[in-house]
Design an enzyme around this catalytic site. Sequence first.
Site, mmCIF file in Angstrom:
data_model
loop_
_atom_site.group_PDB
_atom_site.id
_atom_site.type_symbol
_atom_site.label_atom_id
_atom_site.label_comp_id
_atom_site.label_asym_id
_atom_site.label_seq_id
_atom_site.Cartn_x
_atom_site.Cartn_y
_atom_site.Cartn_z
ATOM 1 C CB CYS A 244 -0.889 -0.012 1.242
ATOM 2 S SG CYS A 244 -2.026 1.364 1.334
ATOM 3 C CG HIS B 295 -5.965 -2.547 -0.397
ATOM 4 N ND1 HIS B 295 -4.851 -3.128 0.148
ATOM 5 C CD2 HIS B 295 -5.694 -1.215 -0.443
ATOM 6 C CE1 HIS B 295 -3.937 -2.192 0.422
ATOM 7 N NE2 HIS B 295 -4.428 -1.012 0.071
ATOM 8 C CD GLU B 296 -7.400 1.087 -3.264
ATOM 9 O OE1 GLU B 296 -7.426 2.152 -2.614
ATOM 10 O OE2 GLU B 296 -6.342 0.479 -3.531
ATOM 11 C CG HIS C 206 -7.159 2.825 1.782
ATOM 12 N ND1 HIS C 206 -6.195 3.060 2.741
ATOM 13 C CD2 HIS C 206 -6.534 2.164 0.788
ATOM 14 C CE1 HIS C 206 -5.037 2.547 2.326
ATOM 15 N NE2 HIS C 206 -5.219 1.994 1.148
HETATM 16 NI NI NI Z 1 -3.782 0.999 0.032
#
Ligand code: NI
Length: 218
Positions: free
Chosen positions: A105, A148-149, A152
């Site tokens: 990341c 994953h996004e 965030h």
């Molecule tokens: Ni990331």
Amino acid sequence: MLHFLDPCDPFLSIRSHEVPVAEIPSPEIQGLIDQMFAIAKGEREDLQKKVAIGLAAPQIGVSQRIILVDVGVDKDRKKMGELKVYINPQIVWKSDELEEGREGCYSVDHRLSGIVSRPKSILLNALDRDGNVIKQEFTGFTARIFQHEIDHLDGILFPDRIGKDGILHWVLEEEFPEYRKTWQSWPVKCPWEVWLAMKEGKPFEFFLDDDPFSKKKA
Ligand code: NI
């Protein structure tokens, strides 16, 4: 111009705001999307290096639920796909079947990677930049990028998903081509305590006694 926040900026741990649908056509939101594309594309020039295959607005300091995902990339990065924007993305279904994959990341120390277990398939609901509804199923590597996004947007970084009993790897930039091939058996582990120190912005030191490559110091 917006830019990546420093790894482990406390802002990265905050849940981002939903974008009101009526604001999607506004110059602020459209301009933000343009800037996100510009930033991500700037990180996609050299395929040998780490390339941006996803980006979430909070990574560049904006509390909006907007992500970019490369929906065509293959996991060996032999080819890039196409980055697309997703506004207010929601995972409305996920498979019971899990899959392990490696992740890194831009918002954690660039030497840190690790093995994350995630649902193999997801059903995604989102809006495009014209406010149209997107409902689409994704599987495998693309499903992983979305998860994953979206993490965030919820203030979650991938090592938090791995947890203290999981596997964090330490990978130098020049080792990356090798790591892509042999990540499942990568010998250089990063201690959980080092991640905790990084996350809290504390100094950390980490030596490996039997590092098969060379002695490394964080
Ligand atoms: Ni990331």
